[in-house]
Design a protein around this motif. Structure first.
Motif, PDB file in Angstrom:
ATOM      1  N   ILE A   1      94.155  88.223  93.000  1.00 34.53           N
ATOM      2  CA  ILE A   1      94.776  87.078  92.724  1.00 34.53           C
ATOM      3  C   ILE A   1      94.207  86.563  91.354  1.00 34.53           C
ATOM      4  O   ILE A   1      94.602  85.953  90.401  1.00 34.53           O
ATOM      5  N   THR A   2      92.854  86.704  91.482  1.00 33.50           N
ATOM      6  CA  THR A   2      92.165  86.163  90.133  1.00 33.50           C
ATOM      7  C   THR A   2      92.511  87.116  89.020  1.00 33.50           C
ATOM      8  O   THR A   2      92.806  86.517  87.877  1.00 33.50           O
ATOM      9  N   SER A   3      92.668  88.357  88.891  1.00 31.37           N
ATOM     10  CA  SER A   3      93.064  89.023  87.791  1.00 31.37           C
ATOM     11  C   SER A   3      94.485  88.983  87.364  1.00 31.37           C
ATOM     12  O   SER A   3      94.718  88.784  86.358  1.00 31.37           O
ATOM     13  N   ASP A   4      95.115  88.958  88.520  1.00 28.90           N
ATOM     14  CA  ASP A   4      96.633  88.601  87.882  1.00 28.90           C
ATOM     15  C   ASP A   4      97.214  87.554  87.374  1.00 28.90           C
ATOM     16  O   ASP A   4      97.856  87.396  86.250  1.00 28.90           O
ATOM     17  N   THR A   5      96.550  86.380  88.008  1.00 28.35           N
ATOM     18  CA  THR A   5      96.581  84.981  87.587  1.00 28.35           C
ATOM     19  C   THR A   5      96.178  84.979  86.300  1.00 28.35           C
ATOM     20  O   THR A   5      96.765  84.500  85.129  1.00 28.35           O
ATOM     21  N   SER A   6      94.762  85.307  85.966  1.00 30.61           N
ATOM     22  CA  SER A   6      94.228  85.211  84.528  1.00 30.61           C
ATOM     23  C   SER A   6      95.107  85.912  83.440  1.00 30.61           C
ATOM     24  O   SER A   6      95.429  85.612  82.422  1.00 30.61           O
ATOM     25  N   SER A   7      95.298  87.212  83.787  1.00 29.74           N
ATOM     26  CA  SER A   7      96.004  87.988  82.559  1.00 29.74           C
ATOM     27  C   SER A   7      97.344  87.377  82.685  1.00 29.74           C
ATOM     28  O   SER A   7      97.790  87.501  81.517  1.00 29.74           O
ATOM     29  N   SER A   8      98.064  87.115  83.555  1.00 29.16           N
ATOM     30  CA  SER A   8      99.551  86.324  83.352  1.00 29.16           C
ATOM     31  C   SER A   8      99.380  85.013  82.488  1.00 29.16           C
ATOM     32  O   SER A   8     100.008  85.006  81.530  1.00 29.16           O
ATOM     33  N   LEU A   9      98.171  84.164  82.747  1.00 32.13           N
ATOM     34  CA  LEU A   9      98.472  83.018  81.676  1.00 32.13           C
ATOM     35  C   LEU A   9      98.018  83.513  80.401  1.00 32.13           C
ATOM     36  O   LEU A   9      98.321  82.953  79.369  1.00 32.13           O
ATOM     37  N   LEU A  10      97.133  84.577  80.213  1.00 35.74           N
ATOM     38  CA  LEU A  10      96.767  84.841  78.884  1.00 35.74           C
ATOM     39  C   LEU A  10      97.854  85.285  78.003  1.00 35.74           C
ATOM     40  O   LEU A  10      97.982  84.874  77.094  1.00 35.74           O
TER      41      LEU A  10
ATOM     42  N   ILE B   1     101.206  84.699  78.868  1.00 31.60           N
ATOM     43  CA  ILE B   1     102.035  83.334  78.366  1.00 31.60           C
ATOM     44  C   ILE B   1     101.420  82.821  77.242  1.00 31.60           C
ATOM     45  O   ILE B   1     102.426  82.382  76.259  1.00 31.60           O
ATOM     46  N   SER B   2     100.311  82.341  77.138  1.00 31.61           N
ATOM     47  CA  SER B   2      99.743  81.472  76.128  1.00 31.61           C
ATOM     48  C   SER B   2      99.830  82.286  74.690  1.00 31.61           C
ATOM     49  O   SER B   2     100.204  81.876  73.878  1.00 31.61           O
ATOM     50  N   ILE B   3      99.723  83.628  74.570  1.00 28.75           N
ATOM     51  CA  ILE B   3      99.780  84.589  73.490  1.00 28.75           C
ATOM     52  C   ILE B   3     101.128  84.494  73.044  1.00 28.75           C
ATOM     53  O   ILE B   3     101.529  84.208  71.872  1.00 28.75           O
ATOM     54  N   GLN B   4     102.140  84.660  74.012  1.00 24.64           N
ATOM     55  CA  GLN B   4     103.463  84.958  73.434  1.00 24.64           C
ATOM     56  C   GLN B   4     104.190  83.432  73.157  1.00 24.64           C
ATOM     57  O   GLN B   4     104.781  83.560  72.265  1.00 24.64           O
ATOM     58  N   SER B   5     103.607  82.550  73.679  1.00 22.01           N
ATOM     59  CA  SER B   5     104.477  81.150  73.465  1.00 22.01           C
ATOM     60  C   SER B   5     103.633  80.276  72.342  1.00 22.01           C
ATOM     61  O   SER B   5     104.308  79.454  71.744  1.00 22.01           O
ATOM     62  N   HIS B   6     102.319  80.765  72.131  1.00 25.92           N
ATOM     63  CA  HIS B   6     101.494  79.973  70.984  1.00 25.92           C
ATOM     64  C   HIS B   6     101.136  78.711  71.534  1.00 25.92           C
ATOM     65  O   HIS B   6     100.924  77.726  70.676  1.00 25.92           O
ATOM     66  N   ILE B   7     101.104  78.619  72.812  1.00 26.36           N
ATOM     67  CA  ILE B   7     100.760  77.218  73.405  1.00 26.36           C
ATOM     68  C   ILE B   7      99.601  77.459  74.117  1.00 26.36           C
ATOM     69  O   ILE B   7      99.418  78.504  74.785  1.00 26.36           O
TER      70      ILE B   7
END
Length: 159
Positions: free
Chosen positions: A93-102, A104-110
């Motif tokens: 849960i920790t690994s998947d959630t963290s890497s998914s959020l990273l 999304i942030s990189i791709q969206s520039h948000i």
């Protein structure tokens, strides 16, 4: 030498906060710290803060991705608590959630700022949600405010 350094006040910003209901007794303190910091220090108007509740930390990335794609928000703060148990579930849960959020942030520039506590026991979560280790929700809000201004400055300078 060029240096970009910004403050944390950003009155006209819009911020989405995604909060896990799982371990709500901790997350409500993190949310309270984040909202207080956004309003008091960042001078964000209450109507510019969107709070979305989801079942658990694992559900946060899909909502963050949706919000990021709307381009209506300058930053996203994610709040949750993942407490280590007797199985490997915590790791996944920790690994998947963290890497998914990273991603999304990189791709969206948000900027997506995480206040997802990953801790070994309830005592550690209490310490990080407003007692002797401070309030990690408030710290996430400060990071979000600064990152909003950094991104605005980069866009303004067309870097």
């Amino acid at each position: 030498m060029n240096i970009i350094q910004v403050g944390i006040t950003t009155k006209n910003a819009s911020i989405a906060i995604i909060v896990s209901r799982f371990n709500e007794f901790i997350n409500k303190n993190l949310l309270s710290g984040a909202v207080d910091t956004l309003k008091r220090i960042g001078q964000i108007n209450e109507e510019n803060i969107l709070i979305i509740y989801v079942p658990g930390a694992y559900e946060i990335p899909i909502v963050a991705n949706y919000i990021a794609q709307t381009k209506k928000y300058d930053s996203i703060i994610v709040i949750g608590t993942i407490i280590k148990g007797d199985t490997d579930h915590f790791k996944y849960i920790t690994s998947d959630t963290s890497s998914s959020l990273l991603n999304i942030s990189i791709q969206s520039h948000i900027p997506i700022i995480s206040s997802i506590l990953t801790i070994n026991n309830v005592e550690q979560s209490i310490e990080r949600s407003g007692t002797k280790m401070g309030n990690k929700g408030s710290q996430a809000a400060l990071s979000a405010l600064e990152m909003i201004n950094v991104m605005k400055k980069l866009k303004k300078l067309k870097i």
